[in-house]
Design a protein around this motif. Sequence first.
Motif, short mmCIF file in Angstrom:
data_model
loop_
_atom_site.label_atom_id
_atom_site.label_comp_id
_atom_site.label_asym_id
_atom_site.label_seq_id
_atom_site.Cartn_x
_atom_site.Cartn_y
_atom_site.Cartn_z
N UNK A 49 5.35 19.04 -25.62
CA UNK A 49 3.81 19.10 -25.52
C UNK A 49 3.25 17.91 -25.63
N UNK A 50 3.79 16.87 -26.09
CA UNK A 50 3.44 15.53 -26.15
C UNK A 50 3.67 14.62 -25.32
N UNK A 51 4.77 15.01 -24.35
CA UNK A 51 4.85 14.12 -23.06
C UNK A 51 3.80 14.08 -22.20
N UNK A 52 2.81 14.99 -21.98
CA UNK A 52 1.81 14.65 -21.08
C UNK A 52 0.95 13.64 -21.52
N UNK A 53 0.99 13.62 -22.71
CA UNK A 53 0.18 12.24 -23.31
C UNK A 53 0.62 10.93 -22.96
N UNK A 54 2.32 11.00 -22.96
CA UNK A 54 2.76 9.78 -22.58
C UNK A 54 2.53 9.45 -21.29
N UNK A 55 2.72 10.47 -20.38
CA UNK A 55 2.47 10.25 -18.99
C UNK A 55 1.15 9.83 -18.79
N UNK A 56 0.07 10.54 -19.43
CA UNK A 56 -1.31 9.92 -19.27
C UNK A 56 -1.12 8.58 -19.42
N UNK A 57 -0.78 7.98 -20.50
CA UNK A 57 -0.81 6.64 -20.92
C UNK A 57 -0.23 5.71 -19.77
N UNK A 58 0.89 6.20 -19.31
CA UNK A 58 1.63 5.43 -18.33
C UNK A 58 0.60 5.37 -16.87
N UNK A 59 0.14 6.71 -16.78
CA UNK A 59 -0.83 6.51 -15.27
C UNK A 59 -2.05 5.79 -15.56
N UNK A 60 -2.67 5.80 -16.70
CA UNK A 60 -3.86 4.81 -16.96
C UNK A 60 -3.47 3.49 -16.88
N UNK A 61 -2.22 2.84 -17.41
CA UNK A 61 -1.78 1.85 -17.39
C UNK A 61 -1.54 1.18 -15.90
N UNK A 62 -1.01 2.28 -15.04
CA UNK A 62 -0.70 2.01 -13.74
C UNK A 62 -2.21 1.74 -12.94
N UNK A 63 -2.77 2.64 -13.02
CA UNK A 63 -4.16 2.65 -12.48
C UNK A 63 -4.96 1.22 -12.74
N UNK A 64 -4.86 0.74 -13.82
CA UNK A 64 -5.68 -0.49 -14.34
C UNK A 64 -4.85 -1.61 -13.57
N UNK A 65 -3.46 -1.49 -13.47
CA UNK A 65 -2.87 -2.74 -12.86
C UNK A 65 -3.13 -2.39 -11.30
N UNK A 66 -3.02 -1.28 -10.57
CA UNK A 66 -3.33 -1.15 -9.31
C UNK A 66 -4.65 -1.78 -8.88
N UNK A 67 -5.60 -1.27 -9.68
CA UNK A 67 -7.25 -1.70 -9.43
C UNK A 67 -7.36 -3.38 -9.61
N UNK A 68 -6.60 -3.99 -10.40
CA UNK A 68 -6.59 -5.47 -10.44
C UNK A 68 -6.00 -6.05 -9.14
N UNK A 69 -4.99 -5.19 -8.66
CA UNK A 69 -3.98 -5.76 -7.36
C UNK A 69 -5.06 -5.56 -6.42
N UNK A 70 -5.91 -4.55 -6.32
CA UNK A 70 -6.49 -4.18 -5.11
C UNK A 70 -7.71 -5.17 -5.05
N UNK A 71 -8.31 -5.34 -6.07
CA UNK A 71 -9.23 -6.27 -6.32
C UNK A 71 -9.04 -7.78 -5.86
N UNK A 72 -7.85 -7.97 -5.80
CA UNK A 72 -7.39 -9.40 -5.47
C UNK A 72 -7.72 -10.55 -6.96
N UNK A 73 -7.58 -9.98 -8.15
CA UNK A 73 -7.89 -10.78 -9.11
C UNK A 73 -6.69 -11.13 -10.09
N UNK A 127 0.80 -1.14 -0.12
CA UNK A 127 0.12 -0.02 -0.02
C UNK A 127 0.88 1.21 0.14
N UNK A 128 2.26 1.27 0.58
CA UNK A 128 2.94 2.38 0.83
C UNK A 128 3.55 2.39 -0.46
N UNK A 129 3.98 1.52 -1.07
CA UNK A 129 4.68 1.64 -2.37
C UNK A 129 3.57 2.09 -3.41
N UNK A 130 2.49 1.88 -3.10
CA UNK A 130 1.59 2.66 -4.48
C UNK A 130 1.27 4.01 -4.34
N UNK A 131 1.37 4.49 -3.00
CA UNK A 131 1.33 5.74 -2.55
C UNK A 131 2.62 6.52 -3.12
#
Length: 301
Positions: free
Chosen positions: A94-118, A62-66
């Motif tokens: 200008x396009x670097x924000x788009x790159x970071x948003x993609x990474x953030x979305x990828x992480x959020x999906x991974x984090x959700x799967x981890x939190x759901x225990x799936x 949990x702390x690592x996710x924070x």
Amino acid sequence: PIFIGLYAFIQEINDGIELTHAEERGLRIIDPIQPLLQHVQQHRGMMIAYLNGELELEKPLINKRKEIEQDFINIEKANQRSVKTGNSEDSRFRETSTQFNKLNKEWSELEQSANNGTLEISESYKLHTALAHNIIATIKYIGDTSGLILDPHLDTYYLIESVTGKLPLISEYLGEMRALGLMIPEGKSLLQSDKQVFLSISTIASSNLELMNSGMDTAFKENIVIQKNLSSDVKKTMGQAEVFLDLIDKKIITASVNNIQSDEYYQVGTVAVDQTFKLSRTTSLELLKLLEKRIQELETK
């Protein structure tokens, strides 16, 4: 003709200042991405251990996710500072924000799967590794768009190559083997397919280590100050990586049964990975000093 020559000289200096400023801004964006890569790699290993039954890792996870969430905040702040240059915008970023948003979305999906225990162990490894490689691709993208990789000076060029290319890859290959070692049950007979995976990754890691070391040697010959400031960390990085690679060779690649002590294995791997990131940070700091010095010299011409 005198005025034309003078104008061309001034224009050349201004172009040099602008290009070096862009390199500096690119490096300042890359700096907070390095902790993100390190934390994702750590989270990968911790998740495998947790899914293997080490439930006491729940709170550290949990702390690592924070920490990872804070990494994304720091990256976006650094990017915004680099995009804004006085009253104008640097279109290169200008396009670097788009790159970071993609990474953030990828992480959020991974984090959700981890939190759901799936997540299962193999899927967790796969998702973390895909994210890590996408982070590395983003570092390379920034190196390209900022002009860092086109730096014309031999000493800074090889430092840049290490920060944007070799060191992120080395940390990832070592991190992958650290995680994969935890996925093999103790006492299990090692299949040839298991050994081949480790042999392939180990070979690629060794190749990148040799290339990084060779590039650093070239930079050291060009600039004795760099050698004084970085040679110790380069030597430690090579040494710790070799210790881990030797352990993998003896305990997995040439062994018949997995008799690895998981705690010892993870610790040796972590020391090697952490030292790689330490070298990356010290190299980045050295680069910033060299770029700032170059700008000062150009401005005083």
